[in-house]
Write a protein that holds these residues in place. Structure first.
Motif, PDB file in Angstrom:
ATOM      1  N   LEU A  38      30.074  41.071  51.748  1.00 56.38           N
ATOM      2  CA  LEU A  38      31.143  40.850  52.526  1.00 56.38           C
ATOM      3  C   LEU A  38      31.375  41.515  53.728  1.00 56.38           C
ATOM      4  O   LEU A  38      32.471  41.484  54.440  1.00 56.38           O
ATOM      5  CB  LEU A  38      32.633  41.083  51.822  1.00 56.38           C
ATOM      6  N   PRO A  40      30.684  42.496  57.898  1.00 54.35           N
ATOM      7  CA  PRO A  40      30.907  41.477  58.970  1.00 54.35           C
ATOM      8  C   PRO A  40      29.719  40.758  59.513  1.00 54.35           C
ATOM      9  O   PRO A  40      29.418  39.582  60.073  1.00 54.35           O
ATOM     10  CB  PRO A  40      31.322  42.420  60.168  1.00 54.35           C
ATOM     11  N   LEU A  43      28.948  37.937  56.820  1.00 54.79           N
ATOM     12  CA  LEU A  43      29.938  36.875  57.015  1.00 54.79           C
ATOM     13  C   LEU A  43      29.347  36.049  58.387  1.00 54.79           C
ATOM     14  O   LEU A  43      29.570  34.764  58.549  1.00 54.79           O
ATOM     15  CB  LEU A  43      31.149  37.305  57.105  1.00 54.79           C
ATOM     16  N   ARG A  47      28.759  32.048  58.749  1.00 55.34           N
ATOM     17  CA  ARG A  47      29.436  31.035  59.515  1.00 55.34           C
ATOM     18  C   ARG A  47      28.670  30.197  60.341  1.00 55.34           C
ATOM     19  O   ARG A  47      29.016  29.252  60.881  1.00 55.34           O
ATOM     20  CB  ARG A  47      30.333  32.287  60.314  1.00 55.34           C
ATOM     21  N   GLY A 132      35.903  44.542  53.571  1.00 55.51           N
ATOM     22  CA  GLY A 132      34.778  44.143  53.814  1.00 55.51           C
ATOM     23  C   GLY A 132      33.817  45.247  54.383  1.00 55.51           C
ATOM     24  O   GLY A 132      32.607  45.208  54.261  1.00 55.51           O
ATOM     25  N   ALA A 148      37.690  41.640  54.706  1.00 51.96           N
ATOM     26  CA  ALA A 148      36.801  40.468  54.615  1.00 51.96           C
ATOM     27  C   ALA A 148      37.695  39.135  54.704  1.00 51.96           C
ATOM     28  O   ALA A 148      37.017  38.180  55.094  1.00 51.96           O
ATOM     29  CB  ALA A 148      35.703  40.657  53.511  1.00 51.96           C
ATOM     30  N   GLY A 149      38.738  39.071  54.207  1.00 50.73           N
ATOM     31  CA  GLY A 149      39.312  38.113  54.024  1.00 50.73           C
ATOM     32  C   GLY A 149      40.619  38.292  52.940  1.00 50.73           C
ATOM     33  O   GLY A 149      40.849  39.394  52.648  1.00 50.73           O
ATOM     34  N   THR A 187      38.613  34.130  55.384  1.00 49.55           N
ATOM     35  CA  THR A 187      38.401  35.133  56.536  1.00 49.55           C
ATOM     36  C   THR A 187      39.360  35.252  57.633  1.00 49.55           C
ATOM     37  O   THR A 187      40.120  34.086  57.850  1.00 49.55           O
ATOM     38  CB  THR A 187      36.923  34.981  57.210  1.00 49.55           C
ATOM     39  N   ASP A 189      39.468  35.037  60.830  1.00 52.50           N
ATOM     40  CA  ASP A 189      39.484  34.117  61.923  1.00 52.50           C
ATOM     41  C   ASP A 189      40.199  32.828  61.675  1.00 52.50           C
ATOM     42  O   ASP A 189      40.279  32.084  62.271  1.00 52.50           O
ATOM     43  CB  ASP A 189      38.094  34.149  62.244  1.00 52.50           C
TER      44      ASP A 189
END
Length: 282
Positions: A38, A40, A43, A47, A132, A148-149, A187, A189
């Motif tokens: 998890l 960055p 991820l 992504r 995360g 992380a989310g 996540t 974003d």
């Protein structure tokens, strides 16, 4: 991204939700969504994958909790102004922390089981965040970068264990299946403003809780920073952040869950949980 774990209990695989709402299998790229996966960097790699290139998972496949191997499951008490008032307690000057046993974590739509000798089982819709990257003495301005989310959590509670049996709240918060998480880990974003999300909870089709994360006493950034002053939060740890008003124990007359009830939770952008209450069984 909306990350999921799908499959039977103990055999879940990692996946993601594509733009059409279909589950796509990520197991060729990552073994599971444990804390180690998890970060960055990981991820970012996920992504970059085209979801259309991933195998499609059959509709109706069970979803597990969207994070595995959680070591610390921390919860916050009385973190919405109206909830504190409905319980007759003062607004906390500092966050109230308690533990939920990680063994209580289950999938978002799994049955919720009465613990043995339960009398007053209650509901609590909450937004939870998953760590995360390691968080140790974090400043508030840097706090959200460690997340992380976010996901839905039902902080299921047994009030007679919590209040009448003395000692710590953990006794009323940790029974088997008392920590449904998911359906997704979303996540950051994909969330425009985590401090402006509507939360609702229905029991048997009747609205019981309505709230918004804008009415939290302590924001998510404040909570993460605060907790990190007392303990190290490791990747995969879960923090659930408190519930808005409308819990059964504060209603007049009081209401509690019983076998056969259906509980439905929703948070903007984080999906829906739909669970049945079932009797105790070994």
């Amino acid at each position: 991204m909306k990350l999921v774990r799908f499959g039977q209990p103990g055999s879940e695989k990692p996946g993601l939700i594509d733009s059409q709402g279909k589950i796509r299998d990520l197991s060729a790229h990552v073994d599971d969504f444990t804390g180690a996966n998890l970060s960055p960097a990981t991820l970012d790699k996920l992504r970059a994958i085209d979801p259309a290139s991933l195998p499609e998972v059959p509709a109706g496949t069970r979803l597990g909790a969207p994070v595995a191997g959680t070591r610390n499951f921390i919860a916050i008490g009385l973190n919405y102004v109206d909830h504190a008032k409905e319980t007759g307690q003062e607004i906390p000057a500092e966050p109230i922390l308690f533990n939920k046993a990680p063994s209580c974590i289950c999938g978002p739509n799994d049955d919720i089981m009465y613990p043995k000798n339960s009398e007053h089982m209650d509901w609590e819709v909450e937004i939870a965040f998953v760590i995360g990257s390691r968080a140790r003495y974090v400043e508030e301005k840097d706090a959200l970068a460690h997340i992380a989310g976010y996901c839905l959590c039902n902080d299921v509670s047994e009030r007679s264990f919590q209040v009448k049996r003395a000692g710590q709240w953990v006794k009323g918060k940790s029974a088997e299946t008392f920590g449904p998480l998911g359906p997704w880990l979303v996540t950051p974003d994909d969330i425009a403003d985590v401090q402006n999300l509507a939360l609702t909870l229905d029991v048997n089709g009747e609205r019981k809780q309505t709230g918004n994360t804008s009415t939290m006493i302590f924001t998510i950034a404040q909570l993460l920073s605060y907790i990190s002053q007392f303990m190290v939060l490791e990747p995969g740890d879960v923090v659930t952040t408190g519930t808005p008003p409308g819990v059964g124990s504060a209603r007049k007359p009081r209401e509690f869950l019983k076998a056969g009830d259906e509980v439905v939770l929703r948070i903007d952008g984080l999906g829906e949980q739909r669970a049945k209450i079932v009797p105790f069984k070994l």
